[in-house]
Design an enzyme around this catalytic site. Structure first.
Site, PDB file in Angstrom:
ATOM      1  N   GLU A  16     -34.666 -25.111  46.353  1.00 31.79           N
ATOM      2  CA  GLU A  16     -33.794 -24.845  47.509  1.00 31.79           C
ATOM      3  C   GLU A  16     -34.030 -23.466  48.106  1.00 31.79           C
ATOM      4  O   GLU A  16     -34.129 -23.301  49.308  1.00 31.79           O
ATOM      5  CB  GLU A  16     -32.317 -24.949  47.084  1.00 31.79           C
ATOM      6  CG  GLU A  16     -31.805 -26.365  46.979  1.00 31.79           C
ATOM      7  CD  GLU A  16     -30.334 -26.396  46.590  1.00 31.79           C
ATOM      8  OE1 GLU A  16     -29.540 -25.681  47.218  1.00 31.79           O
ATOM      9  OE2 GLU A  16     -29.991 -27.142  45.656  1.00 31.79           O
ATOM     10  N   ASP A  89     -31.067 -27.632  43.044  1.00 30.47           N
ATOM     11  CA  ASP A  89     -30.081 -27.205  42.042  1.00 30.47           C
ATOM     12  C   ASP A  89     -29.544 -28.370  41.205  1.00 30.47           C
ATOM     13  O   ASP A  89     -29.446 -29.509  41.694  1.00 30.47           O
ATOM     14  CB  ASP A  89     -28.911 -26.483  42.726  1.00 30.47           C
ATOM     15  CG  ASP A  89     -29.304 -25.088  43.202  1.00 30.47           C
ATOM     16  OD1 ASP A  89     -30.395 -24.622  42.833  1.00 30.47           O
ATOM     17  OD2 ASP A  89     -28.528 -24.466  43.952  1.00 30.47           O
ATOM     18  N   GLU A  93     -24.692 -31.547  44.793  1.00 28.78           N
ATOM     19  CA  GLU A  93     -25.243 -31.058  46.064  1.00 28.78           C
ATOM     20  C   GLU A  93     -26.763 -30.999  45.992  1.00 28.78           C
ATOM     21  O   GLU A  93     -27.475 -31.409  46.919  1.00 28.78           O
ATOM     22  CB  GLU A  93     -24.663 -29.667  46.361  1.00 28.78           C
ATOM     23  CG  GLU A  93     -24.512 -29.333  47.832  1.00 28.78           C
ATOM     24  CD  GLU A  93     -23.426 -30.146  48.520  1.00 28.78           C
ATOM     25  OE1 GLU A  93     -23.583 -30.396  49.727  1.00 28.78           O
ATOM     26  OE2 GLU A  93     -22.439 -30.536  47.878  1.00 28.78           O
ATOM     27  N   TYR A 309     -27.098 -21.412  35.581  1.00 27.46           N
ATOM     28  CA  TYR A 309     -26.556 -21.923  36.854  1.00 27.46           C
ATOM     29  C   TYR A 309     -25.064 -21.642  36.984  1.00 27.46           C
ATOM     30  O   TYR A 309     -24.299 -21.793  36.027  1.00 27.46           O
ATOM     31  CB  TYR A 309     -26.828 -23.424  36.972  1.00 27.46           C
ATOM     32  CG  TYR A 309     -26.573 -23.952  38.363  1.00 27.46           C
ATOM     33  CD1 TYR A 309     -27.210 -23.381  39.464  1.00 27.46           C
ATOM     34  CD2 TYR A 309     -25.687 -24.993  38.587  1.00 27.46           C
ATOM     35  CE1 TYR A 309     -26.983 -23.855  40.747  1.00 27.46           C
ATOM     36  CE2 TYR A 309     -25.453 -25.477  39.867  1.00 27.46           C
ATOM     37  CZ  TYR A 309     -26.102 -24.890  40.943  1.00 27.46           C
ATOM     38  OH  TYR A 309     -25.863 -25.349  42.217  1.00 27.46           O
ATOM     39  N   ARG A 311     -22.611 -22.894  39.028  1.00 28.36           N
ATOM     40  CA  ARG A 311     -21.582 -23.888  39.395  1.00 28.36           C
ATOM     41  C   ARG A 311     -21.429 -24.884  38.253  1.00 28.36           C
ATOM     42  O   ARG A 311     -22.213 -25.814  38.117  1.00 28.36           O
ATOM     43  CB  ARG A 311     -21.957 -24.593  40.703  1.00 28.36           C
ATOM     44  CG  ARG A 311     -21.914 -23.649  41.900  1.00 28.36           C
ATOM     45  CD  ARG A 311     -22.328 -24.295  43.200  1.00 28.36           C
ATOM     46  NE  ARG A 311     -22.308 -23.325  44.283  1.00 28.36           N
ATOM     47  CZ  ARG A 311     -23.334 -22.536  44.601  1.00 28.36           C
ATOM     48  NH1 ARG A 311     -24.461 -22.617  43.907  1.00 28.36           N
ATOM     49  NH2 ARG A 311     -23.231 -21.676  45.592  1.00 28.36           N
ATOM     50  N   HIS A 355     -25.459 -29.004  32.451  1.00 23.60           N
ATOM     51  CA  HIS A 355     -24.291 -28.161  32.703  1.00 23.60           C
ATOM     52  C   HIS A 355     -23.858 -27.386  31.468  1.00 23.60           C
ATOM     53  O   HIS A 355     -23.099 -27.856  30.646  1.00 23.60           O
ATOM     54  CB  HIS A 355     -23.144 -29.004  33.256  1.00 23.60           C
ATOM     55  CG  HIS A 355     -23.479 -29.566  34.601  1.00 23.60           C
ATOM     56  ND1 HIS A 355     -23.435 -28.818  35.753  1.00 23.60           N
ATOM     57  CD2 HIS A 355     -23.903 -30.794  34.961  1.00 23.60           C
ATOM     58  CE1 HIS A 355     -23.811 -29.575  36.772  1.00 23.60           C
ATOM     59  NE2 HIS A 355     -24.103 -30.769  36.322  1.00 23.60           N
TER      60      HIS A 355
END
Length: 699
Positions: A16, A89, A93, A309, A311, A355
């Site tokens: 991105e 990512d 999104e 990451y 988020r 995550h």
């Protein structure tokens, strides 16, 4: 025998952000080209809703303006590549961006040439490991993002025009932002209607036998029953009954208390702690964290992503990171500082789970070691993340506690003290909750200790309303209520602030007059949209789509008819109301017309109806029909420079009367002060008086 030359492999990896390109190219070597999409490449059009209601709610995506050249360049690179890896990512999104890239670059999703890779950190090991595990695009994640985008677009494009018609152009409604606004509005209403209750604290200063330092004991109550002292009369009565009484130690208890290490940061807890500890806005926290994630040039190390990451709502940490942290703690603090069981490797867990919690990528990159390469803000945030992660792997702090009961007649006083005996994780990380009461208690204190009375110390207090929201506490409550997700907290707050629905003074958030008008209309016309439970359930459905248990079109099909009906009903109601600018008696001193009331960014103002020929404007001070108790002039509704509403004298600056609560044209029968409106009650503006009555009780 001749040997044929094999064509060297040529792979293209698309990320991105252009910031990541250099570091990842270095990690992968010469067989790879790395390019950036610069975020989203396709979206719904701005000029229309972009959702085909008649044909199964199909979204109509178009290329985002300004992305044509980027896509043209990417198409050229795709043609040359044997393999295309989409490395956007690791969230919904990012998954959607990869899916849009497949379409925009005219790739075939089923083609083995196109694969998806995700990495949770921009480090050589993470990137290399990710390349060993390519996969197909996860359409469940894509559909969850599509559903959120379509729902938000439907709400925004259906309701916003009604706000333009009723209040002013340029306003917006949103599925999550309108609920966040309501939460703030409800808190403000709660604060405005709060009526303080008087109470008193009573301390006694005692001298233990043979000691020079006095002991301060707090009033507890009668025997084992806790008692609040609610008035001065009650306080005087207690003090009188204690006169001449012996103060006796009736019980001393020693104990141990432990405080567990905090969990590593999630997006929400990072935003909250950065707000409290560093005074960062949620938007600033995310911007700086993004820089740390994408990579910082660290001299000989080259560009390195310093954190994982940003988020995430997970507190899980990879086994490798745990082992690395444990090793660091043993070497730098000693074995006793390791959390219990920290050296044991977890036998289960989603090893490939993208995550993780937010943590440093390399624990040896200590804040001190990398400080020279970071800006002040980057350093402060990185230090917070590094310390929090290290603390999460460390042993609990231990305190020795002492609790003393002191009796005098029927009354009881208590003393509580705490002493740190092992600092544990506090060695690297402390927050406001870790501050303990420091009350010196002599070790000799026991039931035989004689105490002599020195003096009383007492003070009047009033109960306080719930505090105004800060960005930190709003994020906490949004998460607790299940509204929004890690990626939405910062943009939600930024949007309602940019629209001037709320304002920030110091750290506190306040609703503006404009925000009140928007919130009232949303509550009246669209109660379901701003209903906390409804929005929370919708988030759960979106999670269900991501998990593959719910079809995204089904969610949209069930949602739209209710929204459509509510919009049509609201439009009918508005047709009955002739929306016109309210004409006032104020004369324009430029052209002589009667000025009209309009809404500006912070609320109402006076404008000349002759615009654009006459552009004269004035502040609008709305009279509330109450005279100033100091000078007799009119009290008017005013706004601070940032838009917060208060009530002040029109004679200001000569008269300094002001109050945050709305005054009424009634005097307190007890002390003569002006009364304030508090929901369904009236309260005296003189807090020490404390008179309260129903709204209809005073004539």
């Amino acid at each position: 025998m001749a040997t044929s030359k094999t064509k060297s492999s040529n792979s293209l990896l698309i990320v991105e952000s252009p910031t990541k390109v250099k570091a990842i190219k270095k990690f992968l070597g010469s067989g790879y080209e790395v390019a950036a999409s610069n975020g989203h490449v396709r979206d719904l059009p701005r000029s229309s809703m972009g959702v085909d209601i008649e044909h199964d709610f199909e979204p109509k995506y178009i290329t985002i303006r300004g992305k044509g050249d980027i896509l043209a360049q990417l198409r050229k690179q795709v043609k040359k590549a044997d393999k295309v890896y989409l490395a956007t990512d690791p969230d919904r999104e990012g998954e959607a961006i990869s899916w849009h890239l497949v379409s925009a670059l005219k790739l075939n999703e089923a083609d083995a040439k196109v694969q998806r890779v995700t990495f949770n950190e921009i480090t050589k090991n993470a990137v290399k490991e990710a390349m060993k595990h390519p996969r197909d695009i996860d359409m469940n994640l894509v559909d969850a993002q599509q559903a959120r985008r379509v729902l938000d677009r439907m709400v925004g494009y259906s309701i916003s025009p009604l706000l333009w018609n009723k209040i002013k152009r340029g306003l917006s409604a949103g599925r999550v932002q309108s609920v966040a606004l309501r939460i703030i509005a409800d808190r403000e209403e709660e604060i405005d209607s709060f009526i303080p209750t008087e109470y008193w604290s009573l301390d006694v200063k005692l001298l233990p036998e043979g000691e020079k330092k006095p002991l301060i004991a707090h009033y507890y109550g009668v025997g084992n029953d806790k008692k609040e002292i609610s008035s001065k009369e009650e306080l005087d009565k207690i003090c009188a009954s204690l006169k001449g009484k012996n103060f006796v130690v009736s019980d001393v208890k020693k104990g141990e208390r432990t405080k567990k290490a905090p969990l590593p940061f999630t997006t929400s807890t990072l935003q909250q702690e950065a707000s409290k500890a560093l005074n960062f806005s949620t938007q600033k926290t995310m911007r700086v964290a993004q820089q740390l994630y994408e990579g910082i040039e660290l001299g000989k190390q080259g560009t390195v992503g310093l954190i994982t990451y940003l988020r995430t709502d997970s507190t899980r940490v990879s086994d490798e990171a745990v082992a690395s942290a444990n090793e660091y703690i043993k070497n730098n603090f000693g074995d006793k500082y390791l959390a219990e069981g920290a050296s044991t490797k977890k036998s289960e867990g989603k090893i490939q789970d993208a995550h993780e919690a937010i943590r440093p990528t390399v624990v040896d990159n200590t804040p001190v070691a990398v400080k020279e390469y970071l800006s002040r803000d980057q350093f402060r945030l990185y230090q917070l993340i590094w310390r929090r992660f290290m603390a999460s792997r460390m042993a609990a702090a231990k305190y020795e506690t002492t609790s003393v009961k002191i009796d005098a007649g029927e009354h009881r006083f208590t003393v509580a003290a705490s002493k740190t005996v092992f600092d544990g994780f506090l060695n690297v990380y402390t927050d406001e909750d870790d501050k303990v009461e420091k009350n010196e208690i002599t070790k000799k204190l026991d039931t035989n200790t004689k105490l002599s009375f020195d003096s009383f110390d007492f003070a009047q207090h009033f109960t306080q309303p719930a505090p105004h929201y800060t960005e930190a506490s709003l994020v906490h409550d949004l998460e607790a209520l299940g509204i929004g997700r890690p990626s939405t907290y910062a943009p939600t707050i930024s949007t309602i602030m940019a629209r001037h629905y709320i304002t920030k003074e110091n750290k506190s958030l306040f609703i503006t007059e404009l925000g009140q008008a928007v919130n009232k209309m949303m509550n009246d016309a669209f109660p379901q949209i701003v209903d906390v439970n409804f929005t929370s359930n919708m988030e759960a459905l979106l999670d269900g789509i991501a998990e593959g248990t719910v079809k995204w079109k089904t969610v949209i099909e069930n949602f739209y008819p209710d929204l459509d009906k509510a919009v049509k009903d609201a439009e009918k109601e508005m047709e009955k109301i002739q929306v016109q600018d309210e004409v006032t008696d104020e004369i324009c001193d430029v052209c002589g017309r009667n000025m009209v009331i309009k809404y500006g960014p912070h609320g109402k103002f006076l404008a000349c109806p002759g615009f654009p020929e006459c552009k004269n404007t004035k502040p609008y001070f709305e009279k509330i029909g109450v005279s100033c108790p100091k000078c007799g002039k009119d009290i008017v509704m005013k706004r601070t420079r940032k838009g917060r509403i208060y009530y002040g004298c029109i004679g200001n600056p000569e008269c300094d009367f002001m109050t945050w609560q709305k005054p009424v044209d009634k005097k307190c029968p007890k002390c003569g002060s002006i009364m304030l409106s508090k929901s369904n009650k009236l309260a005296c503006s003189n807090q020490e008086c404390g008179f309260v009555c129903g709204k209809d009780e005073l004539k």
